[in-house]
Design an enzyme around this catalytic site. Structure first.
Site, PDB file in Angstrom:
ATOM      1  N   LYS A 204       0.825  -1.200   0.000  1.00 41.69           N
ATOM      2  CA  LYS A 204       0.000   0.000   0.000  1.00 41.69           C
ATOM      3  C   LYS A 204       0.866   1.260   0.000  1.00 41.69           C
ATOM      4  O   LYS A 204       0.636   2.192  -0.756  1.00 41.69           O
ATOM      5  CB  LYS A 204      -0.941  -0.003   1.202  1.00 41.69           C
ATOM      6  CG  LYS A 204      -1.879   1.193   1.237  1.00 41.69           C
ATOM      7  CD  LYS A 204      -2.733   1.231   2.502  1.00 41.69           C
ATOM      8  CE  LYS A 204      -3.784   0.151   2.510  1.00 41.69           C
ATOM      9  NZ  LYS A 204      -4.713   0.301   3.657  1.00 41.69           N
ATOM     10  N   GLU A 210      10.215  -5.812   3.579  1.00 45.51           N
ATOM     11  CA  GLU A 210      10.411  -7.127   2.963  1.00 45.51           C
ATOM     12  C   GLU A 210      10.042  -7.103   1.486  1.00 45.51           C
ATOM     13  O   GLU A 210      10.729  -7.673   0.636  1.00 45.51           O
ATOM     14  CB  GLU A 210       9.567  -8.187   3.688  1.00 45.51           C
ATOM     15  CG  GLU A 210       9.893  -8.379   5.154  1.00 45.51           C
ATOM     16  CD  GLU A 210       9.078  -7.484   6.079  1.00 45.51           C
ATOM     17  OE1 GLU A 210       8.998  -7.805   7.272  1.00 45.51           O
ATOM     18  OE2 GLU A 210       8.521  -6.456   5.603  1.00 45.51           O
ATOM     19  N   GLY A 265      -4.857  -4.788   5.192  1.00 39.94           N
ATOM     20  CA  GLY A 265      -4.226  -5.810   4.366  1.00 39.94           C
ATOM     21  C   GLY A 265      -4.896  -7.161   4.429  1.00 39.94           C
ATOM     22  O   GLY A 265      -5.099  -7.820   3.411  1.00 39.94           O
ATOM     23  N   ARG A 266      -5.270  -7.608   5.624  1.00 36.15           N
ATOM     24  CA  ARG A 266      -5.830  -8.953   5.761  1.00 36.15           C
ATOM     25  C   ARG A 266      -7.264  -9.047   5.247  1.00 36.15           C
ATOM     26  O   ARG A 266      -7.824 -10.135   5.178  1.00 36.15           O
ATOM     27  CB  ARG A 266      -5.746  -9.405   7.214  1.00 36.15           C
ATOM     28  CG  ARG A 266      -6.422  -8.502   8.217  1.00 36.15           C
ATOM     29  CD  ARG A 266      -5.988  -8.861   9.644  1.00 36.15           C
ATOM     30  NE  ARG A 266      -6.538  -7.975  10.651  1.00 36.15           N
ATOM     31  CZ  ARG A 266      -6.034  -6.799  10.986  1.00 36.15           C
ATOM     32  NH1 ARG A 266      -4.973  -6.334  10.349  1.00 36.15           N
ATOM     33  NH2 ARG A 266      -6.568  -6.076  11.961  1.00 36.15           N
ATOM     34  N   GLU A 351      -4.425 -11.523  14.095  1.00 29.25           N
ATOM     35  CA  GLU A 351      -4.003 -10.124  13.976  1.00 29.25           C
ATOM     36  C   GLU A 351      -5.150  -9.188  14.315  1.00 29.25           C
ATOM     37  O   GLU A 351      -4.946  -8.093  14.846  1.00 29.25           O
ATOM     38  CB  GLU A 351      -3.493  -9.847  12.555  1.00 29.25           C
ATOM     39  CG  GLU A 351      -2.765  -8.510  12.413  1.00 29.25           C
ATOM     40  CD  GLU A 351      -2.004  -8.401  11.094  1.00 29.25           C
ATOM     41  OE1 GLU A 351      -0.882  -8.921  11.017  1.00 29.25           O
ATOM     42  OE2 GLU A 351      -2.547  -7.799  10.151  1.00 29.25           O
ATOM     43  N   HIS A 382      -3.221 -37.762  11.606  1.00 29.41           N
ATOM     44  CA  HIS A 382      -2.044 -38.536  12.000  1.00 29.41           C
ATOM     45  C   HIS A 382      -1.035 -37.671  12.745  1.00 29.41           C
ATOM     46  O   HIS A 382       0.124 -38.057  12.895  1.00 29.41           O
ATOM     47  CB  HIS A 382      -1.395 -39.163  10.764  1.00 29.41           C
ATOM     48  CG  HIS A 382      -2.282 -40.155  10.087  1.00 29.41           C
ATOM     49  ND1 HIS A 382      -2.233 -41.503  10.346  1.00 29.41           N
ATOM     50  CD2 HIS A 382      -3.268 -39.986   9.162  1.00 29.41           C
ATOM     51  CE1 HIS A 382      -3.135 -42.134   9.611  1.00 29.41           C
ATOM     52  NE2 HIS A 382      -3.773 -41.226   8.882  1.00 29.41           N
ATOM     53  N   LYS A 508       8.777  -3.986  13.470  1.00 42.16           N
ATOM     54  CA  LYS A 508       9.375  -3.404  12.266  1.00 42.16           C
ATOM     55  C   LYS A 508      10.262  -2.202  12.620  1.00 42.16           C
ATOM     56  O   LYS A 508      11.329  -2.007  12.039  1.00 42.16           O
ATOM     57  CB  LYS A 508       8.272  -2.966  11.289  1.00 42.16           C
ATOM     58  CG  LYS A 508       7.458  -4.103  10.692  1.00 42.16           C
ATOM     59  CD  LYS A 508       6.399  -3.537   9.757  1.00 42.16           C
ATOM     60  CE  LYS A 508       5.554  -4.616   9.143  1.00 42.16           C
ATOM     61  NZ  LYS A 508       4.500  -4.076   8.246  1.00 42.16           N
TER      62      LYS A 508
END
Length: 541
Positions: A204, A210, A265-266, A351, A382, A508
């Site tokens: 954005k 990153e 974002g999510r 979050e 399993h 960050k």
């Protein structure tokens, strides 16, 4: 919402009065239990009958939602009120899947619906041109691969969606790079040809560390193969609000697809952040994905709580989180293509709801959030299902099960579905000590008495089942929107803001200070962090 409210107190008293009820007995006493405790919507079946609840429980939970003013908060979100109070923003992911002729939604005096569709259509058009070959690389070769570079909500949603809808894939291969560990981008680029590869950079702010690191590495890779600087405009696009920064990178404005500050974002997969999905499955399938989400929105906003799928999902989570003090929640898609669904849900729920302050900044007076985990079934049977069945912790489960697959290999689909149904039944029923003894009747008594307790299952472990005919774009959109709304309702009941993420930002900030210290050797932190920096420098030598 406060734990001292009458609605909360009545639920606490009810939990104490009913905590010893066993679901096995509830089913035996009511042959129509399923009929009263399931909902359907456009072919989606939501079965919540295997929960430690009675009809009175549901009434009290709906009263709790009323007391928390869930309906009013739903309408505030729908209107575009600035319900993300800590950032003074609206939270309007629902607007991203509205039809073009929808009623206006006003944000700061402007109807945002046309803007949404302008950006959506621009992104879909470019995706279509990559798919049909009308957009080529700088040397004129057809594009064969898209590499999407993002992190968090810019990566988890579109990666999960593209993988889930693998059957609908176009001829363009779509790859995802998110990790700042250079192994991620290095291994992705190994087999690709820069002449036939396009990169989409999703940030954005166009400042996510990153993402920019990986974007610059992709740019360097492109140039190191001898391709011209002017070719950047053919091989790179951006999803960002910062057009100027994207232009500075070399991406022309017509290749920058806008984002909106009223979408976190999510919650952003429905926007231009979904660009890699658009390329992976094609524009029409992406529109169908949006239509599925909008169908769930309509159900959510227009259905009474007692039959409202996302509201019921949220209330059941609150019931176990706050009144049974459960330690977490597992979500199990019985679909190989949905194997990243729980990773997407991790971010969405944890979050959003991992907060310790109320909307007015006071400490919360109840447990918020929960530990969300999961794996594709039957693999997880399993692994951690042992803990679900016979462990000492109460961990509710969601089973997500498509009834058909397009592949038709042997009896594998039938076997997979049978396992999902069996696990939910086993969690509910359990196995008594007497039943375990009966199974071992052929053994000598001493051996039988020694082994039987090990084969006893307490049961009474809650689960929900989400069934749909097939994993298609519409059904995936419906399901994801249901979980989004579940998260929102939980936040309302806990009186927290499910749309900010300050805990993500703090790390960050510290990383920006530490990175140059890794090179300079100057470090003024606690003794542990100083020693970690020193060890890094030693290894670099």
């Amino acid at each position: 919402m406060t734990t001292q409210s009458p609605a909360w107190q009545k639920l606490a008293e009810h939990q104490q009065a009913t905590s010893q009820l066993h679901m096995r007995d509830l089913f035996a006493a009511d042959a129509n239990r399923f009929n009263a405790m399931h909902e359907t919507l456009h072919g989606l079946l939501f079965d919540y009958s295997k929960n430690r609840i009675t009809e009175e429980t549901l009434t009290l939970l709906c009263n709790l939602a009323d007391s928390a003013k869930v309906k009013q908060r739903m309408q505030a979100m729908r209107r575009g009120d600035k319900i993300n109070t800590s950032e003074n923003r609206a939270s309007l992911h629902i607007a991203l899947r509205l039809p073009e002729n929808a009623d206006p939604i006003m944000v700061d005096g402007e109807n945002i619906v046309p803007k949404v569709h302008t950006e959506l259509n621009r992104a879909l058009s470019f995706a279509g041109s990559i798919i049909d070959g009308s957009h080529t690389g700088i040397t004129g070769k057809r594009i064969t691969d898209l590499v999407h570079i993002g992190i968090g909500g810019s990566d988890l949603g579109p990666q999960m969606g593209a993988q889930a809808l693998y059957f609908y894939r176009t001829g363009v291969r779509v790859h995802f790079v998110s990790n700042s560990d250079d192994a991620d981008i290095a291994q992705t680029l190994t087999t690709l040809d820069p002449e036939t590869t396009v990169f989409s950079i999703a940030s954005k702010s166009f400042g996510t560390p990153e993402t920019l690191l990986n974007g610059q590495a992709a740019r360097d890779w492109y140039l190191q193969h001898g391709l011209p600087e002017e070719g950047i405009s053919h091989h790179f696009c951006a999803i960002s609000s910062n057009v100027g920064a994207a232009i500075k990178f070399g991406i022309p404005p017509e290749r920058v697809f806008g984002m909106f500050d009223w979408v976190g974002g999510r919650y952003s997969i429905w926007s231009t952040i979904g660009f890699p999905m658009m390329v992976a499955v094609g524009p029409e399938n992406f529109r169908e994905f949006l239509r599925g989400a909008h169908a769930m929105d309509e159900h959510f906003f227009n259905t009474e709580f007692r039959h409202n799928i996302p509201v019921l999902m949220a209330l059941l989570n609150v019931w176990y989180n706050n009144f049974y003090h459960s330690d977490g929640h597992t979500t199990v898609p019985y679909s190989h293509n949905m194997r990243r669904f729980t990773a997407w849900l991790n971010q969405l729920d944890m979050e959003s709801c991992g907060k310790q302050r109320t909307l007015d900044g006071k400490p919360v007076d109840c447990i918020t959030g929960g530990i969300i985990f999961g794996e594709e079934g039957p693999n997880c049977q399993h692994a951690y299902f042992q803990l679900l069945h016979q462990g000492t912790r109460l961990i509710p489960a969601d089973f997500i099960v498509p009834m058909t697959t397009p592949y038709g290999i042997g009896r594998q689909n039938r076997f997979t579905v049978a396992n999902a149904f069996a696990q939910s039944e086993a969690l509910m029923k359990g196995k008594t000590l007497e039943e375990a003894r009966a199974e071992l009747s052929a053994l000598p008594e001493a051996e039988r008495e020694k082994l039987a307790p090990q084969k006893e299952f307490p049961g009474n472990r809650p689960s929900n089942s989400f069934l749909f005919d097939k994993l298609d774009p519409f059904n995936l959109g419906m399901l994801m929107a249901a979980y989004e709304h579940r998260t929102f309702v939980q936040g309302v009941i806990w009186n927290i803001n499910p749309f900010d993420q300050w805990g993500v930002e703090y790390g960050k900030v510290l990383a920006k200070a530490i990175e140059p210290e890794l090179e300079s050797g100057t470090s003024a932190h606690d003794s542990s962090t100083n020693s970690l920096v020193a060890f890094y420098r030693q290894c670099q030598k």
